[in-house]
Design an enzyme around this catalytic site. Structure first.
Site, PDB file in Angstrom:
ATOM      1  N   ARG A  36      50.607 -19.152 -55.192  1.00 33.10           N
ATOM      2  CA  ARG A  36      51.478 -19.462 -56.329  1.00 33.10           C
ATOM      3  C   ARG A  36      51.686 -20.947 -56.608  1.00 33.10           C
ATOM      4  O   ARG A  36      52.447 -21.302 -57.504  1.00 33.10           O
ATOM      5  CB  ARG A  36      52.844 -18.771 -56.194  1.00 33.10           C
ATOM      6  N   ASP A  37      51.036 -21.829 -55.877  1.00 29.22           N
ATOM      7  CA  ASP A  37      51.153 -23.260 -56.177  1.00 29.22           C
ATOM      8  C   ASP A  37      49.856 -23.988 -55.819  1.00 29.22           C
ATOM      9  O   ASP A  37      49.874 -25.085 -55.271  1.00 29.22           O
ATOM     10  CB  ASP A  37      52.338 -23.871 -55.419  1.00 29.22           C
ATOM     11  N   LEU A  38      48.738 -23.360 -56.143  1.00 30.99           N
ATOM     12  CA  LEU A  38      47.448 -23.959 -55.821  1.00 30.99           C
ATOM     13  C   LEU A  38      47.133 -25.059 -56.831  1.00 30.99           C
ATOM     14  O   LEU A  38      47.112 -24.823 -58.038  1.00 30.99           O
ATOM     15  CB  LEU A  38      46.345 -22.897 -55.841  1.00 30.99           C
TER      16      LEU A  38
END
Length: 107
Positions: free
Chosen positions: A66-68
């Site tokens: 969710r935060d790549l």
């Protein structure tokens, strides 16, 4: 070859590979570029994809990062990519393939 040579010969920037020579002997036509010791980006991207596949499909825990983003991909001494910063990651159930969320996360 002509197009590449004409173009590269005119370009000079620290982030562009530098042309150091050419060979035009008989049938041999070669452009010689500076030596760049690390691997190409496609191998790094493939490594990131393998890491994501592990998180999504192969791990005992099914994880969505969710935060790549670029700053969350670290490179080790051998230029192997390592996915980091799991602060916003979410664990899914083994058979779960989707989820509904009320807010967008990540940067």
């Amino acid at each position: 070859l002509k197009n590449e040579l004409a173009l590269v010969a005119k370009l000079k920037h620290k982030n562009l590979v530098r042309l150091v020579g050419i060979c035009l002997e008989q049938q041999e036509r070669l452009l010689v570029y500076e030596f760049v010791p690390n691997r190409s980006l496609d191998l790094i991207l493939f490594g990131i994809a393998r890491g994501l596949q592990y998180l999504h499909e192969d791990s005992q825990l099914k994880v969505v990062h969710r935060d790549l983003k670029a700053s969350n991909i670290l490179l080790d001494a051998d230029m192997n990519p390592k996915i980091s910063d799991f602060g916003l990651a979410r664990i899914f159930g083994r058979d779960q393939t989707q989820a509904v969320t009320d807010h967008v996360v990540g940067t």
